[in-house]
Enzyme design. Structure first.
Site, PDB file in Angstrom:
ATOM      1  N   THR A 198       2.797 -10.863  -9.418  1.00 40.12           N
ATOM      2  CA  THR A 198       1.767 -10.644  -8.420  1.00 40.12           C
ATOM      3  C   THR A 198       1.440  -9.164  -8.330  1.00 40.12           C
ATOM      4  O   THR A 198       2.260  -8.338  -8.727  1.00 40.12           O
ATOM      5  CB  THR A 198       2.308 -11.111  -7.049  1.00 40.12           C
ATOM      6  OG1 THR A 198       2.663 -12.484  -7.130  1.00 40.12           O
ATOM      7  CG2 THR A 198       1.335 -10.936  -5.936  1.00 40.12           C
ATOM      8  N   ARG A 226      -0.436 -25.955  -9.286  1.00 43.82           N
ATOM      9  CA  ARG A 226       0.623 -25.452  -8.396  1.00 43.82           C
ATOM     10  C   ARG A 226       0.109 -24.250  -7.588  1.00 43.82           C
ATOM     11  O   ARG A 226      -0.630 -23.408  -8.095  1.00 43.82           O
ATOM     12  CB  ARG A 226       1.828 -25.054  -9.248  1.00 43.82           C
ATOM     13  CG  ARG A 226       2.968 -24.388  -8.487  1.00 43.82           C
ATOM     14  CD  ARG A 226       2.961 -22.909  -8.763  1.00 43.82           C
ATOM     15  NE  ARG A 226       4.055 -22.223  -8.081  1.00 43.82           N
ATOM     16  CZ  ARG A 226       4.060 -20.910  -7.864  1.00 43.82           C
ATOM     17  NH1 ARG A 226       3.048 -20.165  -8.267  1.00 43.82           N
ATOM     18  NH2 ARG A 226       5.056 -20.353  -7.244  1.00 43.82           N
ATOM     19  N   VAL A 227       0.452 -24.181  -6.315  1.00 41.64           N
ATOM     20  CA  VAL A 227       0.055 -23.053  -5.464  1.00 41.64           C
ATOM     21  C   VAL A 227       1.312 -22.315  -5.011  1.00 41.64           C
ATOM     22  O   VAL A 227       2.280 -22.940  -4.576  1.00 41.64           O
ATOM     23  CB  VAL A 227      -0.740 -23.556  -4.230  1.00 41.64           C
ATOM     24  CG1 VAL A 227      -0.978 -22.419  -3.250  1.00 41.64           C
ATOM     25  CG2 VAL A 227      -2.067 -24.159  -4.661  1.00 41.64           C
ATOM     26  N   ASP A 229       2.903 -18.496  -3.076  1.00 42.31           N
ATOM     27  CA  ASP A 229       2.843 -17.871  -1.745  1.00 42.31           C
ATOM     28  C   ASP A 229       1.632 -16.974  -1.550  1.00 42.31           C
ATOM     29  O   ASP A 229       1.183 -16.755  -0.422  1.00 42.31           O
ATOM     30  CB  ASP A 229       4.096 -17.014  -1.520  1.00 42.31           C
ATOM     31  CG  ASP A 229       4.198 -15.919  -2.570  1.00 42.31           C
ATOM     32  OD1 ASP A 229       4.345 -16.266  -3.756  1.00 42.31           O
ATOM     33  OD2 ASP A 229       4.095 -14.728  -2.220  1.00 42.31           O
ATOM     34  N   THR A 247       6.034 -10.657  -3.329  1.00 43.10           N
ATOM     35  CA  THR A 247       6.007 -11.057  -4.731  1.00 43.10           C
ATOM     36  C   THR A 247       7.348 -11.683  -5.066  1.00 43.10           C
ATOM     37  O   THR A 247       8.350 -11.376  -4.432  1.00 43.10           O
ATOM     38  CB  THR A 247       5.688  -9.860  -5.650  1.00 43.10           C
ATOM     39  OG1 THR A 247       5.746 -10.296  -7.010  1.00 43.10           O
ATOM     40  CG2 THR A 247       6.659  -8.704  -5.458  1.00 43.10           C
ATOM     41  N   GLY A 248       7.368 -12.546  -6.051  1.00 38.60           N
ATOM     42  CA  GLY A 248       8.594 -13.256  -6.394  1.00 38.60           C
ATOM     43  C   GLY A 248       8.290 -14.734  -6.478  1.00 38.60           C
ATOM     44  O   GLY A 248       7.126 -15.133  -6.576  1.00 38.60           O
ATOM     45  N   GLY A 250       7.218 -18.040  -5.519  1.00 38.13           N
ATOM     46  CA  GLY A 250       6.412 -18.480  -4.383  1.00 38.13           C
ATOM     47  C   GLY A 250       7.051 -19.574  -3.564  1.00 38.13           C
ATOM     48  O   GLY A 250       6.962 -19.574  -2.332  1.00 38.13           O
TER      49      GLY A 250
HETATM   50  N1  GLY Z   1       4.451 -14.965  -6.059  1.00 36.59           N
HETATM   51  C1  GLY Z   1       3.530 -15.569  -6.906  1.00 36.59           C
HETATM   52  C2  GLY Z   1       3.662 -17.009  -7.035  1.00 36.59           C
HETATM   53  O1  GLY Z   1       4.737 -17.572  -6.823  1.00 36.59           O
HETATM   54  O2  GLY Z   1       2.694 -17.656  -7.373  1.00 36.59           O
END
Ligand code: GLY
Length: 324
Positions: A198, A226-227, A229, A247-248, A250
Site C-alpha cells: 500500500t 477480495r477487498v 483494509d 499498511t499490511g 488487510g
Molecule cells: N493493506 C492492503 C490490503 O490488504 O489490501
C-alpha cells in the site's frame, strides 16, 4: 525511537503546531509487506518516499482529469499536498499501488483507494477499480457524491462517467512476478497470506486541518474481488484529532480495527505513543503483521504527536515539515 523489539518498531515525535496557514507536517508510507519494496529495494523505496514528500507541492497536476479541476481549485493546500503525494507514489512502479500494482489471482490489477479529511469528515473510497493508475482520483471525486464508497462495478462506472481514460496499470515486472508465482502455485498450493502492500500520505496544516489518503494494489494473487483494509476506515481514517494510514495484511487490519483503535485511544485522552505501543504489542501477541503512520493533534497545547509503528514487518516511511 520509542520501542524496538525483534517484532515491533515504533518511532514517535512531537512538533509544535500553529506556525501559520502555510505550514504543514506530513508523513507518508510505501508499504510494509512482501509485495512492497523489500531486500535491496527498501533503501531505494525509503529515499523515494522522502523525495516525494520533499517535492510534494500544493499545485494542481497537469494530468488531473479535467472534470476534477474545479474540485482541485477549491481544495485546501493540505488536501492538494496529500493528494499530490499519493498520486506521485501511485505513479512509481516501485510501490504496490497504481502503476505496477500487484495482480489478483486471475491476473487482473484491481486497485483500491480512500480519502478522508477533518473538516467534512466524509470517508470516500473505491474498491477494486480496473484500468486506472490514479485510483485516488476516484476516491477524491467521491467526496462530492452522495454515495461515497463504491465497489468495482460502481468504480469502473464512475471512472467512465468522469471521462477518465482507461489506462492499464500492469507493468511487465508485475506480470512476470505473477506468472512466476502462478507456476510455483501450480507446483505447490502456495500460501498467499502476508503478501501485502500500500501507499499512504497523511498530514496536518495550519491550525488544525488533517487529511489522510491511502491507495493499494491489494495483497497480490488474491481471490478476484477480495477487498482489504485500504478502502475502509480500518485502514484510512481522519477526524479532528487524528489522521491515520495503515499498511499490511488487510484481513488482520480490519479484524483488529487498527485505525479506529488508534483514533479512539487518542480521542479518549491517551498519547499516540502509548496507544500505538499497546496496539502493536497486542497485535504481536496475535501474530499479526501490519503497520501504520499516524498524526494526533492537540491544538490547545499547540503540539502534534506523530508515530510510525510496525509489527512483524518492515515499514517504508518518511516524514517532513514544510512551508507551502
Ligand atoms: N493493506 C492492503 C490490503 O490488504 O489490501
Amino acid at each position: 525511537m520509542a520501542v524496538t523489539t525483534t517484532n515491533i518498531q515504533i518511532e514517535v515525535g512531537r512538533v509544535p503546531m500553529g506556525k501559520g496557514p502555510n505550514w504543514a507536517f506530513l508523513l507518508a508510507h510505501g508499504g510494509a509487506g512482501p509485495q512492497d519494496p523489500s531486500g535491496g529495494m527498501i533503501e531505494q523505496a525509503e529515499k523515494r518516499v522522502a523525495t516525494v514528500l520533499n517535492q510534494a507541492g500544493a499545485g494542481i497536476p497537469s494530468d488531473i482529469p479535467s472534470v476534477l479541476k474545479l474540485s482541485w481549485q477549491q481544495a485546501t493546500p493540505l488536501e492538494r499536498l496529500v493528494m499530490n503525494g499519493t498520486r506521485e507514489l501511485e505513479a512509481d512502479p516501485l510501490f504496490n499501488a497504481g502503476l505496477g500494482a500487484s495482480l489478483q489471482g486471475d491476473g487482473q490489477a484491481r486497485l483500491s483507494a480512500s480519502f478522508m479529511e477533518s473538516q467534512r469528515q466524509k470517508f470516500s473510497a473505491v474498491m477494486n477499480v480496473t484500468n486506472i493508475v490514479h485510483a485516488c482520483d476516484l476516491a477524491w471525486a467521491l467526496q462530492e457524491q452522495r454515495h461515497c464508497v463504491l465497489d468495482g462495478m460502481g468504480s469502473d462506472d464512475l471512472k467512465r462517467r468522469l471521462g477518465i481514460p482507461a489506462t492499464s496499470p500492469v507493468t511487465k515486472d508485475r506480470l512476470a512476478k505473477w506468472i512466476s508465482y502462478k507456476r510455483r502455485e501450480l507446483a505447490a498450493q502456495a500460501d498467499s497470506s502476508g503478501k501485502t502492500g500500500t501507499v499512504g500520505v497523511i498530514g496536518l496544516s495550519g491550525s488544525n486541518h488533517l487529511a489522510a489518503s491511502t491507495s493499494t494494489g491489494g495483497v497480490g494473487n488474491e481471490a478476484p474481488g477480495r477487498v482489504g483494509d485500504s478502502p475502509t476506515i480500518a485502514g484510512n481514517y481522519c477526524s479532528k484529532q487524528v489522521a491515520i494510514s495503515c499498511t499490511g495484511l488487510g484481513e488482520q487490519i480490519i479484524a483488529f480495527a487498527l485505525a479506529p483503535r488508534l483514533a479512539l485511544g487518542v480521542e479518549s485522552g491517551k498519547t499516540l505513543e502509548s496507544v500505538m505501543t499497546k496496539s502493536m504489542e497486542l497485535a504481536d501477541q496475535r501474530g499479526y503483521s501490519f503497520a501504520a503512520i499516524a498524526i494526533a493533534s492537540d491544538p490547545a497545547a499547540g503540539v502534534l504527536e506523530w508515530a510510525a509503528g510496525s509489527v512483524n514487518c518492515r515499514l517504508v516511511w518518511s516524514k517532513i515539515e514544510k512551508c507551502l
